[in-house]
Scaffold this motif. Structure first.
Motif, PDB file in Angstrom:
ATOM      1  N   TYR A 144       2.266  -0.881  -6.401  1.00 39.22           N
ATOM      2  CA  TYR A 144       1.681  -0.261  -5.216  1.00 39.22           C
ATOM      3  C   TYR A 144       0.168  -0.153  -5.368  1.00 39.22           C
ATOM      4  O   TYR A 144      -0.346   0.161  -6.446  1.00 39.22           O
ATOM      5  N   LEU A 145      -0.512  -0.414  -4.263  1.00 42.74           N
ATOM      6  CA  LEU A 145      -1.937  -0.118  -4.175  1.00 42.74           C
ATOM      7  C   LEU A 145      -2.078   1.352  -3.822  1.00 42.74           C
ATOM      8  O   LEU A 145      -1.713   1.779  -2.718  1.00 42.74           O
ATOM      9  N   GLU A 203       0.859  -1.190   0.000  1.00 46.19           N
ATOM     10  CA  GLU A 203       0.000   0.000   0.000  1.00 46.19           C
ATOM     11  C   GLU A 203       0.889   1.230   0.000  1.00 46.19           C
ATOM     12  O   GLU A 203       1.835   1.324   0.788  1.00 46.19           O
ATOM     13  N   TRP A 204       0.593   2.155  -0.881  1.00 42.58           N
ATOM     14  CA  TRP A 204       1.428   3.345  -1.012  1.00 42.58           C
ATOM     15  C   TRP A 204       1.476   4.137   0.285  1.00 42.58           C
ATOM     16  O   TRP A 204       2.527   4.665   0.662  1.00 42.58           O
ATOM     17  N   GLU A 205       0.347   4.190   0.982  1.00 40.45           N
ATOM     18  CA  GLU A 205       0.264   5.013   2.194  1.00 40.45           C
ATOM     19  C   GLU A 205       0.866   4.327   3.420  1.00 40.45           C
ATOM     20  O   GLU A 205       1.114   4.973   4.442  1.00 40.45           O
ATOM     21  N   HIS A 216      -9.386   0.894  -3.893  1.00 39.60           N
ATOM     22  CA  HIS A 216      -8.161   1.536  -4.366  1.00 39.60           C
ATOM     23  C   HIS A 216      -8.362   1.988  -5.808  1.00 39.60           C
ATOM     24  O   HIS A 216      -9.003   1.298  -6.603  1.00 39.60           O
ATOM     25  N   ARG A 220     -11.006  -2.310  -0.121  1.00 39.59           N
ATOM     26  CA  ARG A 220     -10.453  -2.264   1.233  1.00 39.59           C
ATOM     27  C   ARG A 220     -11.491  -2.792   2.222  1.00 39.59           C
ATOM     28  O   ARG A 220     -12.671  -2.933   1.895  1.00 39.59           O
ATOM     29  N   ARG A 222       3.719   1.291   3.577  1.00 41.95           N
ATOM     30  CA  ARG A 222       4.491   0.291   2.849  1.00 41.95           C
ATOM     31  C   ARG A 222       4.646  -1.017   3.628  1.00 41.95           C
ATOM     32  O   ARG A 222       5.065  -2.023   3.071  1.00 41.95           O
ATOM     33  N   ARG A 231       1.360  -5.302   2.852  1.00 42.03           N
ATOM     34  CA  ARG A 231       1.581  -5.903   1.542  1.00 42.03           C
ATOM     35  C   ARG A 231       0.508  -6.948   1.273  1.00 42.03           C
ATOM     36  O   ARG A 231       0.126  -7.709   2.171  1.00 42.03           O
TER      37      ARG A 231
END
Length: 536
Positions: free
Chosen positions: A235-236, A130-132, A213, A207, A134, A137
């Motif tokens: 990345y999500l 997840e980008w926000e 996402h 989510r 890391r 996963r």
């Protein structure tokens, strides 16, 4: 690319028996149509052609009427061009446009048995962060590569699936043949098998709180390499209001389609759609999606989520009969909802499809009677655009944008719907001209579908086609086509500033702005092709 034929533009895949045959003739003079025996079938004088505002061509649409099946030749002076009329002339290209989505599959290998020379090993199978955060996963695999790159996007994927599902619901005999994909023969039509591959991925993009996402991508676009060689981390990306609404709509629609085939899968989709709607209701204030700092992949952010919520409410009402969904749809239906838009940015046309062709009179006075009247009134604009064009193309000269094939196919969808609702032949015939445009009856004399036509796209902006070492591109992918707006600097350098909009195109791999492919450009063409491919 071969030298353009000077006099005639035709549908390069032929013409369907039982439908009118139309050709675009450049310049003036008497046009003669001869059959295979050399006998004159038609002789038409073309005088004082008008200048087409989008192309600058002096061109006239010539209606040759309904012709018997066979081979014909157009003649004018020294100019010649052959055309064919046959039953189901567009069966191959329609199904190739569906199979084109198979070639976009991600997270699996494409086997020689199904992909031929375009086979490749599995790609993009590593867990994504997840980008926000890391540290979080998840393994999110499957789905389709969105376009010429390897990103996967929730909203565009949902729209693509919706086009396919409505094509199958309305015109199953026009799009229901086997495609030679891994699932062929499992008792489910292959168009639904292919759509399910994307639906399974969309479900993974939700989510725990119900939101979706926006996309699963790298931080930057990959170079021109094969998908299995693209090993940078995925990345999500953060949630997106439009994507959440689109997913809710698509999954509610898919629930109704797949319930007879797999009830458990259908119920999963309906539950996910309801949870997405609940999240939207808890977050009524729209927040536009913006790429996080350091991300340069496709944005896919809408100006508003009004049409997305409208579509979601319509589909959920059709799926459940819940009065709250109907009330929401009625409140969201305003004059600002674009009823003729079927793309990723505006989806009002998909909500319209749901109300007028699925719910029908059960939608009630607002969502059927009033919406139908409004929709048909707006369709007159598409018809007027077609009549104003020398090629019959329902597109304003200033709307040759990135992916101009989408508004052309969208207007074809709208006019098909109008014809089905009213029985008007002029709407049907104008929609047919848009199909002819895609298959070669255009100012470029080019069939925009890879693998088809006498003069065809050979160098699409498509990473596998550019990296696989095979001369011919992956088949069954439709090019975005001419674009005079939002052009890349290198395109402006290659084309003269006075190039007309309908000719502002390069069949060159770097030209993403005029020659990229996209799943949501294939899918409306599938809808249009399925309609015209349906046996009488």
């Amino acid at each position: 690319m071969n030298q353009a034929t000077p006099a005639f533009r035709i549908d390069q895949e032929g013409y369907a028996a039982g439908l009118p045959v139309c050709t675009a003739v450049l310049g003036e003079g008497t046009v003669t149509l001869k059959n295979a025996a050399g006998e004159t079938v038609r002789s038409i004088a073309v005088n004082a052609p008008e200048t087409d505002p989008a192309s600058g061509d002096a061109v006239t649409l010539v209606d040759l009427g309904v012709l018997e099946s066979g081979e014909y030749e157009l003649e004018r002076g020294i100019d010649r061009r052959r055309l064919s009329v046959k039953p189901r002339a567009w069966n191959a290209v329609t199904h190739a446009l569906i199979k084109g989505l198979y070639f976009q599959r991600c997270g699996c290998g494409l086997s020689p048995e199904h992909a031929g020379v375009y086979a490749h090993p599995p790609c993009h199978t590593a867990p994504a962060a997840e980008w926000e955060d890391r540290s979080v996963r998840r393994r999110v695999t499957g789905g389709w590569h969105d376009a010429g790159d390897y990103g996967k996007y929730t909203g565009p994927g949902a729209v693509t699936v919706a086009h396919l599902l409505y094509a199958w619901k309305l015109f199953p005999r026009g799009c229901g043949e086997d495609l030679n994909i891994p699932e062929t023969g499992n008792g489910v039509p292959d168009i639904l098998n292919e759509a399910r591959f994307e639906l399974e991925w969309i479900l993974q993009m939700q989510r725990s709180n119900g939101a979706f996402h926006n996309k699963l991508t790298k931080s930057h676009f990959a170079p021109f390499i094969m998908p299995q060689d693209d090993l940078e981390p995925e990345y999500l990306m953060p949630v997106c209001w439009c994507a959440t609404a689109d997913a809710a709509a698509c999954l509610a629609l898919a629930y109704r389609v797949y319930r007879p085939f797999d009830e458990a899968f259908a119920n999963r989709m309906l539950l996910a759609a309801k949870r997405a709607w609940d999240w939207l209701q808890a977050h009524p204030d729209y927040v536009p999606f913006m790429n996080p700092e350091g991300v340069r992949t496709g944005l896919y952010g809408g100006r508003s989520d009004a049409s997305n919520r409208f579509w979601a409410a319509c589909e959920l009402y059709a799926a459940t009969g819940g009065p709250a969904y109907r009330q929401a749809a009625e409140q969201l239906y305003t004059p600002k909802i674009p009823l003729l838009e079927f793309g990723w940015m505006e989806v009002g046309g998909l909500g319209t499809l749901c109300c007028l062709f699925d719910l029908k009179e059960n939608a009630g006075d607002v969502l059927y009677t009033r919406l139908k009247e409004d929709f048909l009134r707006r369709c007159e604009k598409a018809l007027t655009l077609s009549k104003a064009s020398g090629y019959g193309t329902a597109l304003e000269p200033d709307r040759y944008v990135w992916g101009s094939i989408l508004p052309v196919m969208g207007n074809a969808m709208a006019m098909i719907m109008a014809s089905l609702l009213t029985g008007r032949q002029d709407m049907r015939d104008a929609a047919l001209l848009q199909w002819h445009y895609a298959l070669g009856m255009n100012a470029l004399d080019l069939c925009f579908v890879t693998g088809f036509g006498e003069r065809r796209v050979m160098h699409p902006h498509h990473r596998p086609s550019g990296a696989d070492g095979i001369e011919a591109p992956v088949p069954g992918l439709i090019s975005g086509g001419p674009n005079k707006l939002f052009c890349m600097p290198q395109t402006k350098e290659r084309l003269s500033p006075d190039t007309p909009p309908a000719k502002h195109y390069l069949d060159e791999t770097p030209s993403a702005d005029t020659n990229e492919i996209a799943i949501y450009w294939n899918s409306p063409a599938v809808f249009v092709g399925a309609y015209f491919n349906t046996p009488a």
